[in-house]
Write a protein that holds these residues in place. Sequence first.
Motif, PDB file in Angstrom:
ATOM      1  N   ALA B 395      11.347 -44.620  12.533  1.00 41.34           N
ATOM      2  CA  ALA B 395      10.237 -43.881  11.935  1.00 41.34           C
ATOM      3  C   ALA B 395       8.979 -44.089  12.746  1.00 41.34           C
ATOM      4  CB  ALA B 395      10.020 -44.339  10.498  1.00 41.34           C
ATOM      5  N   ARG B 396       8.749 -45.344  13.162  1.00 43.80           N
ATOM      6  CA  ARG B 396       7.550 -45.653  13.932  1.00 43.80           C
ATOM      7  C   ARG B 396       7.577 -44.878  15.247  1.00 43.80           C
ATOM      8  NH1 ARG B 396       7.679 -50.991  14.166  1.00 43.80           N
ATOM      9  NH2 ARG B 396       6.443 -51.100  12.269  1.00 43.80           N
ATOM     10  N   LYS B 397       8.757 -44.873  15.877  1.00 45.41           N
ATOM     11  CA  LYS B 397       8.893 -44.189  17.151  1.00 45.41           C
ATOM     12  C   LYS B 397       8.612 -42.688  17.001  1.00 45.41           C
ATOM     13  CE  LYS B 397      12.320 -46.317  19.470  1.00 45.41           C
ATOM     14  NZ  LYS B 397      13.728 -46.370  19.915  1.00 45.41           N
ATOM     15  N   MET B 398       9.177 -42.140  15.920  1.00 45.70           N
ATOM     16  CA  MET B 398       8.954 -40.708  15.678  1.00 45.70           C
ATOM     17  C   MET B 398       7.468 -40.396  15.540  1.00 45.70           C
ATOM     18  SD  MET B 398      11.902 -39.695  12.953  1.00 45.70           S
ATOM     19  CE  MET B 398      11.600 -37.954  12.767  1.00 45.70           C
ATOM     20  N   LEU B 399       6.781 -41.260  14.781  1.00 48.64           N
ATOM     21  CA  LEU B 399       5.364 -41.003  14.534  1.00 48.64           C
ATOM     22  C   LEU B 399       4.532 -41.195  15.794  1.00 48.64           C
ATOM     23  CD1 LEU B 399       4.957 -42.571  10.996  1.00 48.64           C
ATOM     24  CD2 LEU B 399       4.989 -40.150  11.599  1.00 48.64           C
ATOM     25  N   LEU B 400       4.909 -42.193  16.598  1.00 48.19           N
ATOM     26  CA  LEU B 400       4.166 -42.404  17.844  1.00 48.19           C
ATOM     27  C   LEU B 400       4.407 -41.245  18.811  1.00 48.19           C
ATOM     28  CD1 LEU B 400       4.618 -46.239  18.350  1.00 48.19           C
ATOM     29  CD2 LEU B 400       2.498 -45.024  17.811  1.00 48.19           C
ATOM     30  N   ASN B 401       5.644 -40.760  18.818  1.00 45.58           N
ATOM     31  CA  ASN B 401       5.920 -39.585  19.646  1.00 45.58           C
ATOM     32  C   ASN B 401       5.094 -38.392  19.219  1.00 45.58           C
ATOM     33  OD1 ASN B 401       7.725 -39.886  21.852  1.00 45.58           O
ATOM     34  ND2 ASN B 401       9.277 -40.518  20.372  1.00 45.58           N
ATOM     35  N   ALA B 402       4.993 -38.242  17.909  1.00 42.23           N
ATOM     36  CA  ALA B 402       4.199 -37.129  17.384  1.00 42.23           C
ATOM     37  C   ALA B 402       2.728 -37.300  17.778  1.00 42.23           C
ATOM     38  CB  ALA B 402       4.328 -37.060  15.866  1.00 42.23           C
ATOM     39  N   PHE B 403       2.271 -38.543  17.741  1.00 43.94           N
ATOM     40  CA  PHE B 403       0.889 -38.870  18.123  1.00 43.94           C
ATOM     41  C   PHE B 403       0.653 -38.485  19.589  1.00 43.94           C
ATOM     42  CE2 PHE B 403      -2.096 -42.106  19.861  1.00 43.94           C
ATOM     43  CZ  PHE B 403      -3.186 -41.934  19.016  1.00 43.94           C
ATOM     44  N   ALA B 404       1.643 -38.817  20.437  1.00 49.61           N
ATOM     45  CA  ALA B 404       1.509 -38.542  21.874  1.00 49.61           C
ATOM     46  C   ALA B 404       1.706 -37.062  22.194  1.00 49.61           C
ATOM     47  CB  ALA B 404       2.509 -39.385  22.653  1.00 49.61           C
ATOM     48  N   ASP B 405       2.458 -36.397  21.351  1.00 46.05           N
ATOM     49  CA  ASP B 405       2.800 -34.993  21.591  1.00 46.05           C
ATOM     50  C   ASP B 405       1.594 -34.100  21.825  1.00 46.05           C
ATOM     51  OD1 ASP B 405       5.404 -34.586  21.877  1.00 46.05           O
ATOM     52  OD2 ASP B 405       5.777 -33.711  19.887  1.00 46.05           O
ATOM     53  N   GLU B 406       0.537 -34.399  21.131  1.00 50.51           N
ATOM     54  CA  GLU B 406      -0.651 -33.558  21.214  1.00 50.51           C
ATOM     55  C   GLU B 406      -1.172 -33.515  22.653  1.00 50.51           C
ATOM     56  OE1 GLU B 406      -4.746 -32.948  18.694  1.00 50.51           O
ATOM     57  OE2 GLU B 406      -3.648 -34.830  18.489  1.00 50.51           O
ATOM     58  N   ILE B 407      -0.974 -34.594  23.379  1.00 54.81           N
ATOM     59  CA  ILE B 407      -1.395 -34.613  24.776  1.00 54.81           C
ATOM     60  C   ILE B 407      -0.292 -34.004  25.648  1.00 54.81           C
ATOM     61  CG2 ILE B 407      -2.160 -36.076  26.696  1.00 54.81           C
ATOM     62  CD1 ILE B 407      -4.104 -35.950  24.244  1.00 54.81           C
ATOM     63  N   ALA B 408       0.968 -34.364  25.342  1.00 50.06           N
ATOM     64  CA  ALA B 408       2.098 -33.845  26.120  1.00 50.06           C
ATOM     65  C   ALA B 408       2.095 -32.315  26.138  1.00 50.06           C
ATOM     66  CB  ALA B 408       3.409 -34.370  25.548  1.00 50.06           C
ATOM     67  N   GLU B 409       1.701 -31.738  25.011  1.00 53.01           N
ATOM     68  CA  GLU B 409       1.655 -30.274  24.903  1.00 53.01           C
ATOM     69  C   GLU B 409       0.740 -29.627  25.940  1.00 53.01           C
ATOM     70  OE1 GLU B 409       0.263 -29.456  20.992  1.00 53.01           O
ATOM     71  OE2 GLU B 409       2.222 -29.893  20.084  1.00 53.01           O
ATOM     72  N   ARG B 410      -0.199 -30.406  26.442  1.00 51.87           N
ATOM     73  CA  ARG B 410      -1.161 -29.856  27.398  1.00 51.87           C
ATOM     74  C   ARG B 410      -0.608 -29.821  28.816  1.00 51.87           C
ATOM     75  NH1 ARG B 410      -5.046 -27.513  24.295  1.00 51.87           N
ATOM     76  NH2 ARG B 410      -5.217 -28.773  22.403  1.00 51.87           N
ATOM     77  N   ILE B 411       0.564 -30.386  28.994  1.00 51.96           N
ATOM     78  CA  ILE B 411       1.173 -30.438  30.326  1.00 51.96           C
ATOM     79  C   ILE B 411       2.119 -29.257  30.466  1.00 51.96           C
ATOM     80  CG2 ILE B 411       2.601 -31.824  31.882  1.00 51.96           C
ATOM     81  CD1 ILE B 411       1.645 -34.289  30.247  1.00 51.96           C
ATOM     82  N   LYS B 412       1.938 -28.478  31.546  1.00 50.15           N
ATOM     83  CA  LYS B 412       2.719 -27.261  31.661  1.00 50.15           C
ATOM     84  C   LYS B 412       3.925 -27.410  32.580  1.00 50.15           C
ATOM     85  CE  LYS B 412      -1.256 -24.668  30.297  1.00 50.15           C
ATOM     86  NZ  LYS B 412      -2.568 -24.331  30.819  1.00 50.15           N
ATOM     87  N   ILE B 413       4.215 -28.638  33.028  1.00 54.34           N
ATOM     88  CA  ILE B 413       5.387 -28.857  33.877  1.00 54.34           C
ATOM     89  C   ILE B 413       6.415 -29.672  33.098  1.00 54.34           C
ATOM     90  CG2 ILE B 413       6.194 -29.969  36.011  1.00 54.34           C
ATOM     91  CD1 ILE B 413       3.481 -29.223  37.195  1.00 54.34           C
ATOM     92  N   PRO B 414       7.554 -29.045  32.771  1.00 52.96           N
ATOM     93  CA  PRO B 414       8.520 -29.694  31.886  1.00 52.96           C
ATOM     94  C   PRO B 414       9.000 -31.051  32.411  1.00 52.96           C
ATOM     95  CG  PRO B 414       9.189 -27.422  32.396  1.00 52.96           C
ATOM     96  CD  PRO B 414       7.964 -27.693  33.188  1.00 52.96           C
ATOM     97  N   GLU B 415       9.185 -31.169  33.744  1.00 62.47           N
ATOM     98  CA  GLU B 415       9.678 -32.440  34.299  1.00 62.47           C
ATOM     99  C   GLU B 415       8.676 -33.572  34.035  1.00 62.47           C
ATOM    100  OE1 GLU B 415       9.546 -29.608  35.919  1.00 62.47           O
ATOM    101  OE2 GLU B 415      11.453 -29.207  36.913  1.00 62.47           O
ATOM    102  N   LEU B 416       7.409 -33.211  34.060  1.00 62.02           N
ATOM    103  CA  LEU B 416       6.372 -34.213  33.835  1.00 62.02           C
ATOM    104  C   LEU B 416       6.372 -34.651  32.359  1.00 62.02           C
ATOM    105  CD1 LEU B 416       4.299 -35.588  35.591  1.00 62.02           C
ATOM    106  CD2 LEU B 416       2.671 -33.786  35.052  1.00 62.02           C
ATOM    107  N   VAL B 417       6.600 -33.695  31.495  1.00 58.33           N
ATOM    108  CA  VAL B 417       6.691 -34.016  30.068  1.00 58.33           C
ATOM    109  C   VAL B 417       7.875 -34.945  29.825  1.00 58.33           C
ATOM    110  CG1 VAL B 417       6.959 -33.065  27.748  1.00 58.33           C
ATOM    111  CG2 VAL B 417       5.634 -31.803  29.451  1.00 58.33           C
TER     112      VAL B 417
END
Lengths: 252, 428, 482
Positions: B395-417
């Motif tokens: 659960a913690r991992k899921m939530l931290l991923n969700a927290f980080a996602d907001e920044i990951a979404e700004r990256i337009k290169i899938p390999e970098l994500v």
Amino acid sequence: MLSIKNLSAEIDGKKILDGLELEIKAGEVHAIMGPNGAGKSTLSAVLAGRPEYVVTGGTVTYMGKNLLDMSPEDRACEGVFLAFQYPVEIPGVSTTNFLKTAVNQKRLYNGLEPMEATDFLKMMRQKMELVEMDKSLTGRSLNEGFSGGEKKRNEVFQMAMLEPNLAILDETDSGLDIDALRLVSNGVNKMRNTERSFVVITHYQRLLDYIIPDFVHVLYKGKIVKSGDKELAKELEVKGYDWIKNELEAAV
Amino acid sequence: MLAEIINSNFNRYASGAEKDLFFETRKQAFEAFETMGFPTQKNEEWKYTNIKGVTAGSFEMSDERPAHAKTIFEKSVLNEIKANQLIFVNGIFYPDLSILLEKDKSIVLTNLANARTEYSELFNRHFSKYAKTEEHSLNALNTALLNDGAFIYVPEGVKPEYPVIINHYIDSTHINVLVQPRNLMVIDKGAEITLIETYESIGFNASYTNVVSEIYVAENAHLEHYKVQQQAGESYHTNFTQMFQESNTSINQVTLTLDGKLVRNNLHFYMNGKNCNSLLYGLYIIEKQNTVDNHTRVDHAQPNCFSDEKYKGILKDQSTAIFNGKIIVHLDAQKTNAYQRNQNVLLSDEAVVNTKPQLEIFADDVKCTHGATIGQLDEEPMFYLRSRGIPENEARKMLLNAFADEIAERIKIPELVELLEKKIEEKL
Amino acid sequence: MPEPESDIIDQVVSQDYKYGFSTNIEMEMASIGLSEETVRYISKKKNEPDWMLEWRLKAYKHWLKLDEPKWQNFEYPKINYQEIYFYAAPKEKIKLDSLDQVDPELLKTFEKLGISLLEQKRLTGVAVDAVFDSVSIATTFKDQLREKGVIFCSISEALKEHPELVKKYIGSVVPQTDNYFAALNSAVFSDGSFVYIPKGVRCPMELSTYFRINAEKTGQFERTLIIADEGSYVSYLEGCTAPMRDENQLHAAVVELVAHEKAEIKYSTVQNWYPGDKEGKGGIFNFVTKRGLCEGAFAKISWTQVETGSAITWKYPSCILKGDHSVGEFFSVAVTNNCQVADTGTKMIHLGKNTKSRIVSKGISAGKSHNTYRGLVKVNKKAIGARNHTQCDSMLIGDRSGAHTFPYIEIGNKSAQVEHEASTSKIGEDQIFYCNQRGIGTEAAIGLIVNGFCREVLNQLPMEFAVEAQKLLAVSLEGSVG
């Protein structure tokens, strides 16, 4: 009461009103209809004196005075009221406090003493009943967190408080459900009398089922292109604005 | 300690074959650095960051070309991205390993040392014009000692087919290395490009990398810029990136800080023209006793510009995060909209966050907001997930991923994500 | 045609500062300038015990070693400490308990400021200590307070009547060595208010001190000390004004609050020192150190301030949340116009467990003024369960003013929940027009909108003062507008 002659106005260098003519006598209700972008809201803004709009030609005479020469607050004190299409929110300022200021400013303008607090509250109560407004709204910050319907009712309530000679209703029906529309219209109808005139700006005929106008005008490309009685609104409802457009093009 | 090393390296330039026109620039910068010295915590800009680990350390600058450079490079995850690649090891350019895919030969992808002679007009017009040396001693240090770095020029209206990756490898296998990379990118009018700057390391000795990147974006141009820091172990990394924007330009910038003993990023935007759009996003994941310090500054010098900034951090162990965001709205920069947020999640009792979101506003027709939050993961979503049978750790991992996602979404290169997601998985 | 807004800005002339008159009264003054002799003179004038003199001298010696702070983002003229009178008192010897013996000229002065010292005329429920230049003139309602065991008097009197209390607490929250201006104050403070609320007592009325600078070339250095013993409550308010003078005058006060277990202190300030003229000539330099210590568990200290005056304001009323579950609050409105500078904010230092702090700051900048929020929220490693919420909004009126925000947030504990929100925007043109359309002129509209903007803070003030503060806000912004 109001005489508009050859009025032209623009915003950001773009011409919106182009030779508009309109005569309104005391006690009359005029509906202004027209498609989007015809200049309906510009007309209300120019009459209220919004600074962004520049009048480039024509005259507006209100009760014998040059309306265009007056500041927005002087127009208001002279009895011009605009019910806004999108009433603004003012956080931290209660409707009561706001209205007390407005009512007393108008009294000051007319050389009257400020109203006693008790008289003012009595007046508030009466007018609230008139427009069937919920008492809790007056204690809250002006328009803040109000629903669309509450905002419009608050506009009509303010109109009742300020008792204008000329009330301009700018798309007061937009965003209202049928119940809210009926409440708002009832409020307006209760204020109709032989002294007070109304300009009802609307896109749809629906509102005019509740507020029956004496005259209906069609505004298109910045001028009044067709005038008639309430039947004109019904005709428009059936035929749509394209009817006017086509008719005009055929005439050219 | 380091001061002596700096002196001797500068003297090497003073006496060596380097003694050309460029030496004057070095000399001035060196003198500026001498006057200012290394920043200390008395300096408001360095209040929370102590670089004793750098100044007390012993590092060497190396001209050696490690034989195993090729193997390091081949291991890189970013290698999977179909892109032009400029490869540097300890600041030295490796043309043989670099990859140039672009067919349009008007695009210049080379090293700075080469550009100095071959594209001298462009070089002279832009080099050291944007990153100020007078206020930032580490910029002066970089200019005085710079090894080499990338030089990129995208001519007017050109839109390269592939992104450009600037790979800086720091190799401390044999010695404590000192590297001073310097990058210069010029994006001409109406051009569009995606740039990825990455910093990776091998070896267990210490390293101090002090980067300066200057990026000039001419009218109507668009830039996607990603900076990825993953130098590990005893790596000290200070970075100064200055974006200089002319009118009608837009920049989407993402800074990922995924490793390193001490990382200090200075990211500055200067909007020199109207109608600019600047987006700055950052993510830092810090562990052990490491420190990450993000200093950003957005200068709204002209009207009608928009900036949006969001930096998010996850802190473990005894790590420290510093965020200092400055928005400066200059006199007459009317109709400015500027937004800034810093959010931190603390996973450990011993982690420390110092944050200072700042607004300095000298115009009146503006809309600016900033905010900062610091705390643990929200209890409520945590409980919700667990009540659906998901173990606490998951659960913690899921939530931290969700927290980080907001920044990951700004990256337009899938390999970098993907790389980012892998790193998060590893760290958490 | 209606006038464009920019014309209104130019046309409207700023209203004169209402409290700008000066009182003509014979004064007794220390010789000009600052030296060890000055410190000794002041101490002797007040018949202080030796320990107090020693304490002052220690502060003076420390002050000599310090430099004026330089970290601020504004310039101000250098203060020449040798051209200031550090002590000025009306010549007639005043027996503090008897109003009959107060110079009628002084009573008139305070009447003119709306502060009646005659108890029968006072607002019921407010006791006042009136400080004129360096000395306390009178303290009202003392007897009624004494019945409850509340001590409310000038600090000079407290030194005579309750030396043990003063000795115990003075400098315990703001040490003599704390900062440049606190050291200066510790050396030369001349008077101020002293409050002690005994265990379990809820102070039956608002306590209030009114400060008036009158004499030329004088500085005002008052010191306020408020102690709320276990389970007690007090609400305290200070107000201040000064005559209009071309020179800058220095006001460097120190306020110390101590709240013991379950005690609550509510401290409100309406600051209206002379702000200088439109070109920035004259006005008070208001360099003040205010700090409260929540010593015991469940203690609460709440600062409310309305800052409209002074050429430069520089103050950060702070809370040290030492007791577990203690609470610190800071509510601030700062309005700057013309050439004023306000640099204000708070420090919330969380030391105890489950401590809470709340910050609401509203800054309004008009004219060529600059308004800065500068604050610190610090959560210590051991301060488990700390909570902070900060809301800090700025409003800009006119395009030559500045609004700046420098919040420092230092968190050393994972269980902390800290949120900071800030926004800056221009006063809404739509809002002004809406008011205009209802017949409210632009000036009045701005007053209305600004008061709405500050509502959350004004609501914290005691009723009588809230009304006063509202009027003050409107007056401060007159002639500012855009």
